[in-house]
Enzyme design. Structure first.
Site, short mmCIF file in Angstrom:
data_model
loop_
_atom_site.label_atom_id
_atom_site.label_comp_id
_atom_site.label_asym_id
_atom_site.label_seq_id
_atom_site.Cartn_x
_atom_site.Cartn_y
_atom_site.Cartn_z
N GLU A 99 114.75 44.01 -34.74
CA GLU A 99 115.46 42.95 -35.44
C GLU A 99 116.47 42.38 -34.43
O GLU A 99 117.22 43.14 -33.82
CB GLU A 99 116.19 43.53 -36.66
CG GLU A 99 116.83 42.42 -37.47
CD GLU A 99 117.55 42.92 -38.71
OE1 GLU A 99 117.43 44.10 -39.06
OE2 GLU A 99 118.23 42.08 -39.32
N LYS B 87 123.04 50.32 -34.43
CA LYS B 87 123.49 48.98 -34.01
C LYS B 87 124.80 48.60 -34.67
O LYS B 87 125.63 47.96 -34.06
CB LYS B 87 122.41 47.95 -34.34
CG LYS B 87 121.40 47.81 -33.20
CD LYS B 87 120.53 46.62 -33.43
CE LYS B 87 119.21 47.08 -33.99
NZ LYS B 87 118.26 46.01 -34.22
N ARG C 211 113.71 59.64 -34.81
CA ARG C 211 114.46 58.77 -33.90
C ARG C 211 115.16 59.61 -32.84
O ARG C 211 115.38 60.80 -33.02
CB ARG C 211 115.44 57.86 -34.63
CG ARG C 211 116.22 58.45 -35.74
CD ARG C 211 116.91 57.40 -36.61
NE ARG C 211 117.66 56.39 -35.90
CZ ARG C 211 117.52 55.08 -36.11
NH1 ARG C 211 116.65 54.64 -36.99
NH2 ARG C 211 118.25 54.22 -35.46
P1 ATP Z 1 119.68 50.62 -36.15
O1 ATP Z 1 119.47 51.62 -37.23
O2 ATP Z 1 120.43 51.11 -34.97
O3 ATP Z 1 120.15 49.29 -36.64
P2 ATP Z 1 117.04 49.74 -36.30
O4 ATP Z 1 116.01 50.77 -36.52
O5 ATP Z 1 117.45 48.95 -37.49
O6 ATP Z 1 118.25 50.39 -35.56
P3 ATP Z 1 115.35 47.81 -35.15
O7 ATP Z 1 115.70 46.64 -34.33
O8 ATP Z 1 114.85 47.58 -36.52
O9 ATP Z 1 116.63 48.73 -35.19
O10 ATP Z 1 114.37 48.77 -34.35
C1 ATP Z 1 113.19 48.36 -33.73
C2 ATP Z 1 112.31 49.54 -33.55
O11 ATP Z 1 112.95 50.54 -32.77
C3 ATP Z 1 111.96 50.16 -34.87
O12 ATP Z 1 110.59 50.47 -34.88
C4 ATP Z 1 112.80 51.40 -34.92
O13 ATP Z 1 112.21 52.40 -35.68
C5 ATP Z 1 112.92 51.77 -33.45
N1 ATP Z 1 114.16 52.51 -33.21
C6 ATP Z 1 115.42 52.13 -33.50
N2 ATP Z 1 116.31 53.09 -33.20
C7 ATP Z 1 115.59 54.13 -32.69
C8 ATP Z 1 115.92 55.44 -32.19
N3 ATP Z 1 117.18 55.87 -32.15
N4 ATP Z 1 114.92 56.21 -31.74
C9 ATP Z 1 113.65 55.78 -31.77
N5 ATP Z 1 113.26 54.58 -32.23
C10 ATP Z 1 114.22 53.75 -32.69
MG MG Z 2 115.89 47.94 -38.66
#
Ligand code: ATP
Ligand code: MG
Length: 554
Positions: free
Chosen positions: A35, A271, A261
């Site tokens: 995102e 984030k 994760r």
């Molecule tokens: P946050 O919870 O920090 O906002 P998010 O998962 O909402 O992170 P996205 O931009 O939606 O962030 O993530 C893009 C991809 O990266 C998704 O498939 C997500 O599952 C993966 N991802 C995000 N954070 C991690 C992590 N700490 N370890 C592994 N994969 C991750």
């Molecule tokens: Mg997300």
């Protein structure tokens, strides 16, 4: 670097192997779906390496898709930084970058299809009423009074929603699934909401936006994704993912698989928290070298190889765990030990005057750039009567364990001569300000002729030829291993996470590129920062020479 070159296996690759054997797919197609509401961090690198790595190893393809259904929080700057970071990590997505917003027309049509099938309805309940009717983990929910609105009426209402006739929050489109489901996400989830927001891709075209759960599975299906890999918090949502795909008329049948994760000690990888660090000025921007962002790691001196190697070493499982910072640092240390040129820098100097060396002489000494790699060539280092050494490398008195400069004793200046400390000058506070030495002219590149043993070697720079450098010593950003578990994570920010030294570096470093990392001998690995200019160099400490994080039997 010495990469672990065995192709990693993990439960996801085992699933893919089985699917291929069973003839389910001809080609593997993955996607990385960020995102654009922040910069990518090291957790995203894990997901990037997994998705792009699988595509590479199976001769498949991987899409980059911006999951952009939340126009309020998203921004084109984030889109650009994400593209840049994926490229920097060494990956190339298939075709153009995609956007979920590319599919808004199709998504809207699928929502209409669900209404036509009696599987979605427009709900005018207040948010509070909806929350109450939702039930809890132990109590089933209740049906909304709008649940039995006719298909015709729902079609009219959804059209009106789309035409901007309802205010934000006045109504939503919900999937009609099961208010008694054990999975909260199946209790008639919202799939469209009203939002009067300008979108970075679609401008003002829409005032209704699809929700993530509805968007993601359909985008996967449209793109022909075979294996949709996400993190464990979406495990329950897999029911909804499959429900949507099963209930709309679409060919492709993507499958979702979840992995744990990455959590990394002494930092945060959410984030929301990273945005707070930036916006409230706890750090200097998204690329502050203390940030766990890809941009921060790059500025800190990490290489793409080292980040990929880290992702390989941590592996992919379904087990939640916390990875030690030492593991990440080991990857960059191994890389730089092999690949970084050596140089000399003095961080906390004291002056040495070599009294028997000609005052106006400048000698260009030659030093190897790397102790084990002749191919990296040599450089010249100016030697002069006055040099700077680390204040710590001198003592008036010391026992035999102290293999540096001691009053009345000898030490070797690295790449240069053996010197002997004869006397010192001190200031009013009793601190040594100048060390007067003599040198042995016959010790350049060889031991003293009479068999004197000189064990210690210290680094130095010429006092008149060295270049001033701001040296930024970075340490862990938080004082506790799991700051996210604290009541207020910013309360445990490490006040000493950045210490600035005004040091001196050998002049060859004027030629170093921005972002180039060198080993300052005996001190650590340092990366030339973009804040450098012609009159002042700036270096960021990437990592020390040894692991200072290792848990020593505590
Ligand atoms: P946050 O919870 O920090 O906002 P998010 O998962 O909402 O992170 P996205 O931009 O939606 O962030 O993530 C893009 C991809 O990266 C998704 O498939 C997500 O599952 C993966 N991802 C995000 N954070 C991690 C992590 N700490 N370890 C592994 N994969 C991750
Ligand atoms: Mg997300």
């Amino acid at each position: 670097m010495a990469e672990t070159d065995i192709r990693p296996t993990n439960f996801i690759r085992q699933i893919i192997d089985k699917d291929l054997q069973a003839g389910l797919h001809k080609q593997i197609h993955t996607r990385f779906p960020p995102e654009p509401n922040g910069y990518l961090h090291i957790g995203h690198a894990k997901s990037i390496c997994l998705n792009f790595g699988i595509a590479q190893d199976y001769q498949g393809t991987c899409n980059l898709r911006f999951d952009d259904t939340n126009p309020d929080k998203e921004d084109i700057d984030y889109v650009n930084s994400i593209k840049n970071d994926v490229h920097w990590l060494g990956f190339e997505w298939e075709g153009d970058a995609r956007y979920s917003s590319n599919y808004f027309d199709q998504l809207h049509a699928y929502a209409t299809e669900l209404i036509e099938k009696g599987l979605a309805y427009v709900d005018f309940s207040t948010q509070e009423a909806m929350r109450e009717m939702r039930g809890t983990l132990t109590q089933p929910g209740q049906n909304s009074p709008y649940r039995d609105t006719t298909v015709e009426q729902n079609l009219v209402e959804f059209k009106k929603m789309t035409a901007g006739e309802y205010a934000e929050g006045q109504c939503v489109l919900r999937a009609k699934i099961d208010m008694t489901s054990a999975f909260m996400c199946m209790r008639d989830p919202v799939i469209y909401r009203v939002k009067f927001a300008h979108h970075h891709q679609t401008g003002d075209k829409w005032c209704v936006y699809p929700m993530y759960d509805f968007t993601h599975c359909i985008s996967d299906a449209i793109e022909g994704i075979t294996h949709s890999l996400c993190t464990l918090e979406f495990q329950d949502n897999r029911r909804l993912y499959d429900w949507v795909i099963d209930n709309i008329d679409i060919q492709s049948q993507p499958r979702q698989y979840e992995f744990s994760r990455l959590n990394l000690e002494y930092t945060v990888l959410s984030k929301r928290k990273l945005i707070q660090l930036v916006e409230e000025d706890y750090v200097h921007g998204w690329d502050d070298p203390r940030m766990p962002t890809i941009a921060g790691l790059r500025r800190r001196g990490y290489t793409p190889d080292s980040v990929r190697e880290f992702c390989k070493r941590i592996g992919v499982t379904k087990m939640d765990n916390m990875v030690e910072m030492g593991m990440l640092e080991a990857c960059i240390r191994e890389d730089l030990n092999e690949n970084a040129n050596r140089a000399m820098a003095v961080l906390s100097p004291v002056k040495v005057v070599i009294e028997n060396y000609p005052a106006d002489q400048v000698e260009e000494l030659t030093a190897a750039n790397h102790p084990n790699d002749e191919g990296k060539g040599t450089r010249s280092i100016p030697f002069t009567q006055e040099v700077l050494i680390e204040a710590d490398d001198f003592r008036e008195q010391a026992n035999k364990k102290f293999k540096r400069l001691v009053l009345g004793k000898e030490v070797r200046l690295r790449n240069a001569y053996v010197i002997k400390a004869e006397r010192v000058e001190k200031n009013a506070e009793g601190e040594v300000t100048t060390i007067y030495c003599s040198y042995d002219p016959d010790t350049l590149g060889k031991d003293p002729a009479d068999g004197r043993k000189v064990k210690g070697v210290i680094h130095w720079v010429s006092a008149s030829k060295a270049v001033p450098a701001e040296i930024r010593l970075y340490d862990r950003l938080f004082t506790t291993p799991n700051p996210a578990a604290e009541e207020n994570f910013v309360d445990c920010i490490n006040p000493d996470s950045l210490i600035v030294k005004n040091g001196w570096v050998e002049p060859s470093l004027l030629d170093a590129q921005i972002n180039q990392t060198v080993q300052f001998e005996r001190t650590g690995y340092f990366c030339k920062d973009k804040d450098s200019n012609e009159s002042k160099l700036v270096f960021n400490r990437t990592v020390g020479l040894r692991d200072t994080w290792a848990k020593i039997g505590d």
